[in-house]
Design an enzyme around this catalytic site. Sequence first.
Site, PDB file in Angstrom:
ATOM      1  N   LYS A 107     -13.560   4.327   3.188  1.00 55.24           N
ATOM      2  CA  LYS A 107     -14.338   5.334   3.882  1.00 55.24           C
ATOM      3  C   LYS A 107     -15.813   4.852   3.835  1.00 55.24           C
ATOM      4  O   LYS A 107     -16.452   5.568   4.648  1.00 55.24           O
ATOM      5  CB  LYS A 107     -14.158   6.702   3.072  1.00 55.24           C
ATOM      6  CG  LYS A 107     -12.744   7.350   3.583  1.00 55.24           C
ATOM      7  CD  LYS A 107     -12.478   8.761   3.079  1.00 55.24           C
ATOM      8  CE  LYS A 107     -11.106   9.488   3.616  1.00 55.24           C
ATOM      9  NZ  LYS A 107      -9.930   8.752   3.017  1.00 55.24           N
TER      10      LYS A 107
HETATM   11  C1  LIG Z   1      -8.945   8.612   3.609  1.00 54.57           C
HETATM   12  C2  LIG Z   1      -7.907   7.778   2.939  1.00 54.57           C
HETATM   13  C3  LIG Z   1      -6.761   7.336   3.606  1.00 54.57           C
HETATM   14  C4  LIG Z   1      -6.171   7.925   4.948  1.00 54.57           C
HETATM   15  O1  LIG Z   1      -6.936   7.428   5.995  1.00 54.57           O
HETATM   16  P1  LIG Z   1      -6.911   8.335   7.333  1.00 54.57           P
HETATM   17  O2  LIG Z   1      -7.817   7.647   8.307  1.00 54.57           O
HETATM   18  O3  LIG Z   1      -7.095   9.779   6.966  1.00 54.57           O
HETATM   19  O4  LIG Z   1      -5.495   8.055   7.933  1.00 54.57           O
HETATM   20  C5  LIG Z   1      -5.953   6.353   3.028  1.00 54.57           C
HETATM   21  N1  LIG Z   1      -6.221   5.821   1.766  1.00 54.57           N
HETATM   22  C6  LIG Z   1      -7.437   6.064   1.080  1.00 54.57           C
HETATM   23  C7  LIG Z   1      -7.499   5.648   0.020  1.00 54.57           C
HETATM   24  C8  LIG Z   1      -8.084   7.232   1.609  1.00 54.57           C
HETATM   25  O5  LIG Z   1      -9.165   7.578   0.864  1.00 54.57           O
END
Ligand SMILES: *Cc1c(COP(=O)(O)O)cnc(C)c1O
Length: 434
Positions: A107
């Site tokens: 993220k």
């Molecule tokens: C947010 C997140 C996801 C999911 O990603 P999306 O874009 O919402 O599908 C997967 N793994 C981790 C560690 C995350 O923080």
Amino acid sequence: MILYSTNHQSPDVSLEEAVFRGLPSDNGLYMPHIIPTLPVSFFENIDKMSITDIAFEVSKALLSDDISDDDLKMIVERAINFDAPMVEIEENTYVLELFHGPSMAFKDFGARFMASLMSYFLQKSQKDVHILVATSGDTGGAVAQGFYKTPGIKVTILYPTGKVSDIQEKQLTTLGENVTALEIDGTFDDCQSLVKAAFLDKDLSSKFNLASANSINISRLIPQSFYYFQAFAALKRQGNTKPVVFCVPSGNFGNISAGLIAKRMGLPVKMFVAATNANNVIPEYLKTGNYVSKISQETISNAMDVGNPSNFIRMRLLAGDVHEQVVTHITGDFSTDTATRKAMKEVFERTNYIMCPHTAVAYLGLKSYTDTLNEEVAGVVLSTAHYAKFLDVVEDTLGTKVEVPERLSDLLSKEKVAIPLSKEFVDFKKYLLS
Ligand SMILES: *Cc1c(COP(=O)(O)O)cnc(C)c1O
């Protein structure tokens, strides 16, 4: 970039408007009208480019009507200043490590690019903005880090007391400067309701320039396409000529939507595998053609515990809209916690590589797809977080203590600073006005 609302009841907007508004007023999602294709020369030279070079070329193709090359270069360099290495853990199976940014989860790509872009627009218009974010854990850390010390931006993060992990709480509460953490005596939904109520409140919106940083912001999606190109570049450097398959551990399906953007821009991808835990709404949709949202279930890959994925419509539109088109680009798979733990342990014992639970879900998704093929492919598992962010699950599953990177252990020794508040809007409003 001109963007439309997927509900078609709200006017088209510029990039700047989409970035600060977040959501159109008709509750749709913003989508670009045009996604350009990159020139052949880009793919011919991609193996000689760094991730920052790639990010610049991709964002230039998308955003050159809005931002000059020089400014875009500065925005990209400030945001994408860490690498995304590929590790071959077994023959034809690669892990794309997206956790080398400050919060050690993928993220960071979205949050840092959004912060960099917002700060650029604010400096141009000489405005300040106050960002409110509700978090259940991971998003808050990436957003807090992304906006940390950014000129013109004040950030207030609301998190539910006792419901985030120690490491996540420290990521939210130890920065200081322009980042304030509010520890709300309630649930994540209470935090989200407070943020929503603040945006609707006339006193607050006349006093502050409030903005949201939620996960459906288009500026968080765009930078997530960069690392799909980067993975392709790494494979090209190794002389790979096999078709490429990406398996994406998915919750709200932003990450896989960004992969589809990369494919629309010309990246050769044989198939995307959408891998989920027991929250399998999308794998079920891919199998049956019916989308049926569910109440979310708790799992060990908790960043993917989503029962009604917010980017579903984007994913569907990017993959051709109708189900029979969509399944030519994406296939689905889901795994139980038991299978996920078994994969974490088995891969660790065989290769010494430690996967976080989300990464393990994707590893299983890749295998279940490649087992059905009768050709060799280069399989890329997107690793969305460092394993040490899920220390309890990882150590319990592997039956051994594991190494914690200094960045995370340092964090645990820092002192938490958070302001405790009730879940009542009057208290939150009084705090913001004081
Ligand atoms: C947010 C997140 C996801 C999911 O990603 P999306 O874009 O919402 O599908 C997967 N793994 C981790 C560690 C995350 O923080």
